[in-house]
Design an enzyme around this catalytic site. Structure first.
Site: not given
Ligand SMILES: NC(=O)C1=CN([C@@H]2O[C@H](COP(=O)(O)OP(=O)(O)OC[C@H]3O[C@@H](n4cnc5c(N)ncnc54)[C@H](OP(=O)(O)O)[C@@H]3O)[C@@H](O)[C@H]2O)C=CC1
Ligand SMILES: O=C(CO)COP(=O)(O)O
Length: 329
Positions: A14, A36, A139, A141, A192, A257, A278
């Site tokens: 993701g 996946r 941070s 992404a 948070k 969020n 989340e």
């Molecule tokens: N985005 C950001 O700025 C930040 C995100 N985070 C945290 O990172 C985590 C992921 O967020 P983020 O990457 O942004 O989310 P996204 O929605 O961008 O991506 C989630 C990814 O997880 C995959 N996925 C979901 N369910 C499964 C599963 N059961 N098995 C394998 N892969 C799975 C999805 O696959 P598919 O594409 O096939 O649906 C997708 O590629 C969250 O907890 C978020 O809070 C933390 C810091 C920064």
């Molecule tokens: O965790 C994050 C920044 O630190 C990303 O925040 P959001 O999941 O609310 O987009």
């Protein structure tokens, strides 16, 4: 070159997984990025883009996107970057591939519903031969992918291992602080997100900058009370993964969020794009855990009441304003 962590696996392609894969590549690591969706991973390998989750970013040359779990078998460390509620399933899927004692660092921000387990506890159950860790902090992404300066915390119980992982994954633009306060780091990230929804509601209702600042300060008091009850260290709560991430997420519409709260505050509707927020999944378990520990979390409770449909936005804001604390803390 970090000889100990030559090859890094990133599980979950993701926004955050893709950005972290590029960050690890920038730090000099060889990276395999597992997702996946076979077709999406094949397209990513071909186009060097992840337009679905992280548009406009070129995937670094030393990142190999793959739909095959086997590529994880010779990784020296793994970052688990799927949503919190999917972490158990993903950890169980990768477990048979990993060498004993491989560090697996979860980058998800949440608490598992149903079990009330923190992310590293889920990892310990689903992937018992791995060494669990957590990476969290302010941070986005897109910022990390763009090489903008960011700083986050990586915690593992073994302080030396945490330091070695930070050295392997960090770069001048992506600064990693090491810690052994695993619980403190995972609590900050989970709490948070819920508080950021409240901040978005305040923004959406245009209640003013003073209210926004009060919300962050009182939100931090709630995060700290929860953290103290569940074993976080005070310096972790005031650090990057606690206060730092709370400030970021409570003040930027770039946060999913905050954007969810903004939409609720402006229109009483959930945003149409369905992006991962989340906090919407964590609110009920966070509030239930607070109640079990005898902690007052009026802001998180107001968010939970709105999300569960018990209160509308006016009632939620009213209950916040009607509940002054006797003393700060
Ligand atoms: N985005 C950001 O700025 C930040 C995100 N985070 C945290 O990172 C985590 C992921 O967020 P983020 O990457 O942004 O989310 P996204 O929605 O961008 O991506 C989630 C990814 O997880 C995959 N996925 C979901 N369910 C499964 C599963 N059961 N098995 C394998 N892969 C799975 C999805 O696959 P598919 O594409 O096939 O649906 C997708 O590629 C969250 O907890 C978020 O809070 C933390 C810091 C920064
Ligand atoms: O965790 C994050 C920044 O630190 C990303 O925040 P959001 O999941 O609310 O987009």
């Amino acid at each position: 070159m970090s000889a100990r962590f030559r090859r890094i696996g990133v599980v979950g392609a993701g926004a955050w997984g893709t950005a972290l894969a590029n960050a690890a590549a920038r730090a000099g690591r060889e990276v395999v990025l597992w997702g996946r969706d076979r077709a999406a991973m094949e397209a990513m390998a071909r186009t060097r883009r992840n337009e679905t989750h992280l548009p406009g970013v070129e995937i670094a040359a030393s990142v190999s996107p793959s739909p095959s779990l086997h590529v994880l078998s010779d990784c020296d460390a793994v970052l688990l970057v799927v949503p919190a509620q999917a972490s158990r399933e993903a950890a169980a899927a990768i477990a048979p591939q990993l060498k004993d004692g491989t560090p697996v660092v979860t980058c998800a921000k949440g608490i598992e519903r149903g079990t009330s387990l923190f992310m590293t506890q889920v990892l310990a159950e689903a992937c018992p031969r791995a060494v669990p860790g957590i990476l969290s902090g302010p941070s986005f992404a897109a910022d990390v992918a763009a090489g903008l300066p960011t700083a986050v915390t990586l915690a593992v119980q073994d302080f030396g291992l945490a330091e070695a992982l930070c050295t392997a994954l960090g770069s001048p633009s992506f600064r990693l602080y090491h810690s052994d306060d695993v619980r403190g780091v995972e609590i900050g990230g989970a709490a948070k997100n819920v508080l950021a929804i409240a901040a978005g509601i305040v923004g959406g209702r245009e209640l003013g900058a003073s209210a926004a600042a009060a919300l962050i300060a009182r939100g931090f008091a709630e995060l700290s009370r929860f953290g103290r009850a569940y074993g976080a260290r005070p310096e972790t709560l005031t650090g990057l993964s606690g206060l730092g991430d709370l400030i970021l997420t409570c003040s930027s519409p770039q946060s999913r969020n905050y954007a969810l709260g903004l939409s609720l505050g402006r229109t009483n509707q959930f945003p149409p794009n369905g992006k991962l927020a989340e906090g919407a999944f964590t609110a009920s378990v966070l509030v239930a855990m607070a109640e079990r520990a005898g902690i007052d979390m009026p802001i998180a409770s107001a968010v939970e009441a709105v999300l569960s449909g018990r209160d509308d936005i006016e009632q939620a804001i009213g209950s916040l304003l009607a509940r002054p604390q006797k003393a700060e803390g």
